[in-house]
Enzyme design. Structure first.
Site, short mmCIF file in Angstrom:
data_model
loop_
_atom_site.label_atom_id
_atom_site.label_comp_id
_atom_site.label_asym_id
_atom_site.label_seq_id
_atom_site.Cartn_x
_atom_site.Cartn_y
_atom_site.Cartn_z
CE LYS A 14 60.77 -14.86 11.43
NZ LYS A 14 60.28 -15.63 10.11
CG ASP A 140 65.47 -15.67 11.49
OD1 ASP A 140 65.88 -15.06 10.59
OD2 ASP A 140 64.65 -16.50 11.33
P1 ATP Z 1 62.55 -19.78 11.74
O1 ATP Z 1 61.37 -18.94 11.49
O2 ATP Z 1 63.59 -19.23 12.19
O3 ATP Z 1 62.85 -20.71 10.70
P2 ATP Z 1 60.77 -21.56 13.02
O4 ATP Z 1 59.78 -20.90 13.88
O5 ATP Z 1 60.42 -22.27 11.87
O6 ATP Z 1 62.24 -20.88 13.03
P3 ATP Z 1 61.53 -22.93 15.60
O7 ATP Z 1 60.24 -22.95 16.25
O8 ATP Z 1 62.64 -21.95 16.06
O9 ATP Z 1 61.22 -22.95 13.94
O10 ATP Z 1 62.08 -24.70 15.70
C1 ATP Z 1 62.77 -25.02 14.59
C2 ATP Z 1 63.74 -26.34 15.46
O11 ATP Z 1 64.69 -26.02 16.46
C3 ATP Z 1 62.68 -27.31 16.05
O12 ATP Z 1 62.31 -28.26 15.44
C4 ATP Z 1 63.30 -27.60 17.23
O13 ATP Z 1 63.67 -28.99 17.72
C5 ATP Z 1 64.46 -26.65 17.47
N1 ATP Z 1 64.81 -25.82 18.75
C6 ATP Z 1 65.87 -25.51 19.13
N2 ATP Z 1 65.54 -24.82 20.33
C7 ATP Z 1 64.28 -24.57 20.27
C8 ATP Z 1 63.37 -23.77 21.29
N3 ATP Z 1 63.80 -23.10 22.18
N4 ATP Z 1 62.11 -23.53 20.89
C9 ATP Z 1 61.60 -24.23 19.47
N5 ATP Z 1 62.30 -25.10 19.02
C10 ATP Z 1 63.55 -25.18 19.10
#
Ligand code: ATP
Length: 310
Positions: A14, A140
Site C-alpha cells: 500500500k 494496518d
Molecule cells: P508499515 O508500513 O506497516 O509500517 P513497513 O512496510 O514499514 O510496515 P514491514 O516490511 O512490514 O514494514 O517490516 C517491519 C518489520 O517487521 C521488519 O523489520 C521485520 O523484521 C518484521 N516482519 C515480521 N513479519 C514480516 C514479514 N512477513 N515481512 C516483512 N517484515 C516482517
C-alpha cells in the site's frame, strides 16, 4: 496432492495518499486519519497442507525472521490454535515488497495468511471477522484484508471504503536508508502539531474522480520528522516532480517515496532516468489497484488487461 491442499496468494503493498496523526493517546497509541491505496507491487505466498504437524515458513529474504516473530507465522499459529486445526502447514514467502519501507509488507503478508487459511481450512470467516482477527497482529492488517482505496481511522482499524482512485501511474522509489517507525513516532510531537493534512479533502476529491484535486492535497504529517533526519527523502520527492510527477509524497513512516503520473510515457521515462541515477532495484513503476481487481483475483478469476508491473 488434491488441488485444495495448496493455495497461492498475492499480498499487495500500500501507499498512503494522506496520513494525519490526530493525537497521542494516554496508552501511547496514536490516533490516525489516513487514506490508504493498494498498488501493484506484491509478495507471493504459497500455503501447503502437510501431514507433519507444525508450521514451517521459509523465505529467500535474509532480512526477515521466519519464526514466531514473522507476522505470517504468528497469524497461522494463532488460527491453528483457535480453530484446533489438524496436521501441519508449509509456507513459502517470496518477498518483493521492500522490508521496513512504509508499504505495509508484513501486514499484507499477515492479511494474506488469514485469507488463505480461511479458504484452505473452510473456516467460513467473513471479511469483518478476518479484520477483527487481523488487528491483533498489527494496525494496518484490517486495511490489508479490505484493500483498494480506504479511509482508515482510530489506530487504523476503523475503515471506510472509498470510490476507486482514478487510474494513474505510481513510481515508487525506496531511498537507501533505514527508518525506524518507532523513532518517527517518538520524534513527532503529535499533540503540538499546528498543521494537519486535509484528509476529508483528499477523500472528497477521490469520490469526485478528480485526480488533480486529489494530488494537490496529498500530505503526510510524518514527513516533518523524516525529511529533517533524511534529506534524501526531500531530494527524491523533488526529482520525481522535476521528471513529471503531478505530486510526490512519502508513504507511511517512510522511507519509500512515490510520484503520481497521469502520462504513461512520462512515467516510463522518469523510471528509466531514476534507475540510472540510483540503484535499479530501488525504483519500480506500477499503478493503483482497485478492490474489484483484488476480489476477482481472490476468486481465481484473472481480469483481462495490461500487466501492472513495469
Ligand atoms: P508499515 O508500513 O506497516 O509500517 P513497513 O512496510 O514499514 O510496515 P514491514 O516490511 O512490514 O514494514 O517490516 C517491519 C518489520 O517487521 C521488519 O523489520 C521485520 O523484521 C518484521 N516482519 C515480521 N513479519 C514480516 C514479514 N512477513 N515481512 C516483512 N517484515 C516482517
Amino acid at each position: 496432492m488434491r488441488q485444495t491442499d495448496t493455495i497461492t496468494m498475492k499480498a499487495y503493498a500500500k501507499i498512503n495518499l494522506g496520513l494525519d496523526v490526530i493525537r497521542r493517546r494516554e496508552d501511547g497509541y496514536h490516533e490516525l486519519d489516513m487514506i490508504m491505496q493498494t498498488v501493484g507491487m506484491y509478495d507471493v505466498l504459497t500455503f501447503t497442507k502437510s501431514a507433519k504437524p507444525g508450521i514451517r515458513l521459509q523465505s529467500e529474504n535474509r532480512m526477515i525472521p521466519t519464526d514466531e516473530r514473522n507476522l505470517v507465522y504468528k497469524a497461522a499459529a494463532w488460527l491453528f490454535s483457535e480453530y484446533s486445526l489438524a496436521g501441519g502447514l508449509e509456507i513459502a514467502l517470496k518477498k518483493r515488497i521492500p522490508v521496513a519501507a512504509g508499504m505495509a509488507g508484513g501486514s499484507s503478508d499477515c492479511a494474506a495468511t488469514i485469507k488463505a487459511l480461511n479458504c484452505l481450512y473452510g473456516l467460513n470467516l467473513t471479511k469483518e471477522e478476518m479484520e477483527k482477527i487481523g488487528v491483533k497482529f498489527g494496525a494496518d492488517v484490517p486495511y490489508c484484508i479490505m484493500g483498494g482505496t480506504v479511509r482508515a481511522e482510530g489506530i487504523g482499524e476503523r475503515l471506510t471504503p472509498l470510490a476507486d482512485t482514478p487510474r494513474c501511474h505510481v513510481l515508487l522509489v525506496k531511498p537507501p536508508v533505514r527508518v525506524s517507525t518507532k523513532m518517527v513516532y517518538e520524534n513527532l510531537n503529535a499533540n503540538a502539531l499546528t498543521r494537519h493534512p486535509d484528509i476529508s479533502g483528499i477523500a472528497a476529491a477521490i469520490e469526485n474522480g478528480d485526480l488533480k484535486a486529489m494530488a494537490e492535497r496529498l500530505e503526510n504529517v510524518l514527513e516533518t520528522v523524516t525529511v529533517k533526519e533524511f534529506p534524501v527523502i526531500q531530494a527524491i520527492k523533488q526529482r520525481l516532480e522535476e521528471t513529471g510527477a503531478i505530486r510526490a509524497l512519502m508513504s507511511g513512516s517512510g522511507p519509500t517515496v512515490y510520484g503520481i503520473f497521469t502520462d504513461g510515457r512520462k512515467a516510463r521515462q522518469a523510471c528509466e532516468l531514476l534507475r540510472q541515477e540510483m540503484q535499479r532495484n530501488l525504483v519500480f513503476l506500477t499503478t493503483v489497484i482497485d478492490r474489484k481487481r483484488i476480489r476477482s483475483e481472490e476468486n481465481g478469476i484473472q481480469p483481462k488487461g495490461a500487466p501492472e508491473n513495469a
